[in-house]
Scaffold this motif. Sequence first.
Motif, PDB file in Angstrom:
ATOM      1  N   ASP A 203      18.567 -42.843  29.969  1.00  0.00           N
ATOM      2  CA  ASP A 203      18.908 -42.070  30.841  1.00  0.00           C
ATOM      3  C   ASP A 203      18.250 -40.487  30.314  1.00  0.00           C
ATOM      4  OD1 ASP A 203      20.775 -41.288  28.328  1.00  0.00           O
ATOM      5  OD2 ASP A 203      21.880 -40.570  29.740  1.00  0.00           O
ATOM      6  N   GLU A 204      17.112 -40.868  29.478  1.00  0.00           N
ATOM      7  CA  GLU A 204      16.346 -39.430  28.742  1.00  0.00           C
ATOM      8  C   GLU A 204      15.078 -39.914  28.171  1.00  0.00           C
ATOM      9  OE1 GLU A 204      18.715 -36.118  26.154  1.00  0.00           O
ATOM     10  OE2 GLU A 204      17.411 -36.847  24.894  1.00  0.00           O
ATOM     11  N   ALA A 205      14.419 -39.419  28.980  1.00  0.00           N
ATOM     12  CA  ALA A 205      13.108 -39.896  27.555  1.00  0.00           C
ATOM     13  C   ALA A 205      11.877 -38.226  27.950  1.00  0.00           C
ATOM     14  CB  ALA A 205      11.666 -40.724  28.736  1.00  0.00           C
ATOM     15  N   ILE A 206      10.736 -37.806  26.455  1.00  0.00           N
ATOM     16  CA  ILE A 206      10.087 -37.139  26.450  1.00  0.00           C
ATOM     17  C   ILE A 206       8.635 -37.485  26.384  1.00  0.00           C
ATOM     18  CG2 ILE A 206       9.337 -36.236  24.826  1.00  0.00           C
ATOM     19  CD1 ILE A 206      12.009 -35.224  23.551  1.00  0.00           C
ATOM     20  N   ILE A 207       7.688 -36.994  27.571  1.00  0.00           N
ATOM     21  CA  ILE A 207       6.651 -37.354  27.925  1.00  0.00           C
ATOM     22  C   ILE A 207       5.559 -35.819  28.008  1.00  0.00           C
ATOM     23  CG2 ILE A 207       7.749 -39.072  29.358  1.00  0.00           C
ATOM     24  CD1 ILE A 207       6.720 -37.873  31.759  1.00  0.00           C
ATOM     25  N   GLU A 208       4.252 -36.522  28.114  1.00  0.00           N
ATOM     26  CA  GLU A 208       3.082 -35.892  27.911  1.00  0.00           C
ATOM     27  C   GLU A 208       2.506 -35.425  29.010  1.00  0.00           C
ATOM     28  OE1 GLU A 208       0.377 -35.737  24.738  1.00  0.00           O
ATOM     29  OE2 GLU A 208       1.693 -35.725  23.110  1.00  0.00           O
ATOM     30  N   VAL A 209       2.667 -34.915  29.883  1.00  0.00           N
ATOM     31  CA  VAL A 209       1.588 -34.687  30.900  1.00  0.00           C
ATOM     32  C   VAL A 209       0.516 -33.578  30.864  1.00  0.00           C
ATOM     33  CG1 VAL A 209       3.220 -34.835  32.490  1.00  0.00           C
ATOM     34  CG2 VAL A 209       2.983 -32.845  32.189  1.00  0.00           C
ATOM     35  N   HIS A 210      -1.047 -34.326  31.469  1.00  0.00           N
ATOM     36  CA  HIS A 210      -2.172 -33.616  31.504  1.00  0.00           C
ATOM     37  C   HIS A 210      -3.035 -33.942  32.420  1.00  0.00           C
ATOM     38  CE1 HIS A 210      -2.533 -33.806  26.514  1.00  0.00           C
ATOM     39  NE2 HIS A 210      -1.596 -35.066  27.433  1.00  0.00           N
ATOM     40  N   ALA A 211      -2.827 -32.798  32.661  1.00  0.00           N
ATOM     41  CA  ALA A 211      -3.560 -32.521  34.528  1.00  0.00           C
ATOM     42  C   ALA A 211      -4.938 -32.217  34.686  1.00  0.00           C
ATOM     43  CB  ALA A 211      -3.338 -30.761  35.068  1.00  0.00           C
ATOM     44  N   GLY A 212      -5.662 -32.466  35.415  1.00  0.00           N
ATOM     45  CA  GLY A 212      -7.799 -33.214  35.233  1.00  0.00           C
ATOM     46  C   GLY A 212      -8.213 -31.533  35.136  1.00  0.00           C
ATOM     47  N   LYS A 213      -9.313 -31.878  34.130  1.00  0.00           N
ATOM     48  CA  LYS A 213      -9.717 -30.084  35.092  1.00  0.00           C
ATOM     49  C   LYS A 213     -10.842 -30.143  35.325  1.00  0.00           C
ATOM     50  CE  LYS A 213     -14.115 -28.115  32.370  1.00  0.00           C
ATOM     51  NZ  LYS A 213     -14.945 -28.870  33.176  1.00  0.00           N
ATOM     52  N   GLY A 214     -11.100 -29.015  36.111  1.00  0.00           N
ATOM     53  CA  GLY A 214     -11.309 -28.666  37.363  1.00  0.00           C
ATOM     54  C   GLY A 214     -13.572 -28.991  37.108  1.00  0.00           C
ATOM     55  N   GLY A 215     -14.319 -29.416  38.005  1.00  0.00           N
ATOM     56  CA  GLY A 215     -15.446 -29.910  37.976  1.00  0.00           C
ATOM     57  C   GLY A 215     -16.277 -28.542  37.454  1.00  0.00           C
ATOM     58  N   ASP A 216     -17.005 -28.322  37.543  1.00  0.00           N
ATOM     59  CA  ASP A 216     -18.188 -27.896  36.708  1.00  0.00           C
ATOM     60  C   ASP A 216     -19.174 -27.197  38.379  1.00  0.00           C
ATOM     61  OD1 ASP A 216     -17.844 -27.289  34.578  1.00  0.00           O
ATOM     62  OD2 ASP A 216     -19.068 -28.450  33.536  1.00  0.00           O
ATOM     63  N   GLY A 217     -19.726 -26.272  38.415  1.00  0.00           N
ATOM     64  CA  GLY A 217     -20.687 -25.770  39.838  1.00  0.00           C
ATOM     65  C   GLY A 217     -21.622 -26.014  39.101  1.00  0.00           C
ATOM     66  N   VAL A 218     -23.102 -26.268  40.130  1.00  0.00           N
ATOM     67  CA  VAL A 218     -23.945 -25.737  39.751  1.00  0.00           C
ATOM     68  C   VAL A 218     -25.247 -24.960  40.005  1.00  0.00           C
ATOM     69  CG1 VAL A 218     -24.954 -27.462  41.450  1.00  0.00           C
ATOM     70  CG2 VAL A 218     -26.007 -27.815  39.249  1.00  0.00           C
ATOM     71  N   ALA A 219     -26.111 -24.532  39.205  1.00  0.00           N
ATOM     72  CA  ALA A 219     -27.500 -23.643  40.029  1.00  0.00           C
ATOM     73  C   ALA A 219     -28.449 -24.459  40.191  1.00  0.00           C
ATOM     74  CB  ALA A 219     -27.384 -22.576  38.750  1.00  0.00           C
ATOM     75  N   SER A 220     -29.089 -24.842  41.586  1.00  0.00           N
ATOM     76  CA  SER A 220     -30.250 -25.766  41.820  1.00  0.00           C
ATOM     77  C   SER A 220     -30.749 -24.704  43.614  1.00  0.00           C
ATOM     78  CB  SER A 220     -29.241 -26.671  42.947  1.00  0.00           C
ATOM     79  OG  SER A 220     -29.731 -27.367  42.919  1.00  0.00           O
ATOM     80  N   PHE A 221     -32.107 -24.954  43.187  1.00  0.00           N
ATOM     81  CA  PHE A 221     -32.537 -24.512  44.036  1.00  0.00           C
ATOM     82  C   PHE A 221     -33.380 -25.033  45.290  1.00  0.00           C
ATOM     83  CE2 PHE A 221     -32.400 -21.826  40.907  1.00  0.00           C
ATOM     84  CZ  PHE A 221     -31.849 -20.261  41.591  1.00  0.00           C
ATOM     85  N   ARG A 222     -33.384 -25.348  46.477  1.00  0.00           N
ATOM     86  CA  ARG A 222     -33.484 -26.378  47.843  1.00  0.00           C
ATOM     87  C   ARG A 222     -35.082 -26.607  47.211  1.00  0.00           C
ATOM     88  NH1 ARG A 222     -33.089 -25.578  54.196  1.00  0.00           N
ATOM     89  NH2 ARG A 222     -34.567 -27.332  54.225  1.00  0.00           N
ATOM     90  N   ARG A 223     -35.683 -27.093  46.844  1.00  0.00           N
ATOM     91  CA  ARG A 223     -37.429 -27.322  46.978  1.00  0.00           C
ATOM     92  C   ARG A 223     -37.727 -28.824  48.157  1.00  0.00           C
ATOM     93  NH1 ARG A 223     -35.175 -26.288  41.622  1.00  0.00           N
ATOM     94  NH2 ARG A 223     -36.266 -24.389  40.373  1.00  0.00           N
ATOM     95  N   GLU A 224     -37.686 -28.430  49.136  1.00  0.00           N
ATOM     96  CA  GLU A 224     -38.488 -29.353  49.727  1.00  0.00           C
ATOM     97  C   GLU A 224     -40.067 -29.418  49.948  1.00  0.00           C
ATOM     98  OE1 GLU A 224     -36.173 -30.086  53.271  1.00  0.00           O
ATOM     99  OE2 GLU A 224     -33.873 -30.281  51.687  1.00  0.00           O
TER     100      GLU A 224
END
Length: 357
Positions: A5-26
């Motif tokens: 009836d009792e427990a101790i746990i650890e919770v780790h939420a995920g990190k957000g992904g990084d944005g990126v600097a990119s340019f359109r080259r076509e």
Amino acid sequence: MKFVDEAIIEVHAGKGGDGVASFRREKFVPRGGPDGGDGGRGGSLYALADRNLNTLIDYRYARIHRARDGENGRGADQYGKSAADIELRVPVGTVVSDLETGEAIADLDRDGTRVLVACGGTGGLGNLHFKSSVNRAPRQFTRGAEGEHRRLKLELKLLADVGLLGMPNAGKSTLIRAISAARPKVADYPFTTLIPSLGVVRVDVNRSFVLADIPGLIEGASEGAGLGLQFLRHLVRTRLLLHLVDVAPLDAGDPVRDARAIVQELRKYDEALYRKPRWLVLNKIDLVPAGERERTITRFLRNYRWKGKCFIISALTGEGCRELAFAVMKHLEQDSGSRSQDSAKARRRKKSLNPES
């Protein structure tokens, strides 16, 4: 299954992904602009009340729970994928609190209740968001935010209408067997219940209540004697306590002294629990000779100075158990009616104070 009836746990939420600097080259697109996408959101963790569970044993062994990180953004306006959320299923009646601060996060007292316990990090921004008339080739982008990391305490408090209270071998398990379909262990030698049990007491069609039996208390339980007070939490949600007293103890002890010791231990644990409605139930009357019963009961009540409701029963033979069950059911129905009236009055009062609501 082992009851936990009792427990101790650890919770780790995920990190957000990084944005990126990119340019359109076509080819044949001489003026391609910024096209860096955003990062995905990190996974969050939720606690979900599930009525099909009755123990926290899974969390006694699986102590660390991690959600995945979000994906990074990419060029060509491609956003990173958000990570899936994780649901931690717990029994109904579980209280979730932060172990470090002691702050209560949620009380999952209804089936299907879902609460956020660790929030995933937000994704970073790509350079697509930083373009403007004066900044046509931005190279700025942001990193994803870190997810929450917490240590949680899970504490199960059983959902019951009535709780049984008393010394070991007072007959609590025998009583719950006599008036419900629960089958806790009983025997003809002294021992104490080790795990709480619940029983549904049906007094009529569509009239029933839930009865909780917890391990017996002994004098000094607040200092850790016996099983201590660790199971008293299961009586916190009850609306009525039945204090069982063995009027014919095998060790020829003093029932009055034992009854007072239980009440003192209850008061040391929680004043609010001590002030709950409490009825006295004198058990094992079948062990007292018929000619001495009235004198034994009168002497006990006089020495104990009890002025509340009192019932005389024998959980083994069933004597007085039916009357006790009907009296409890009537009390609970009246209590529910008074609570409904109080709620209605509160709603009317709130509406009169706020006519527009």
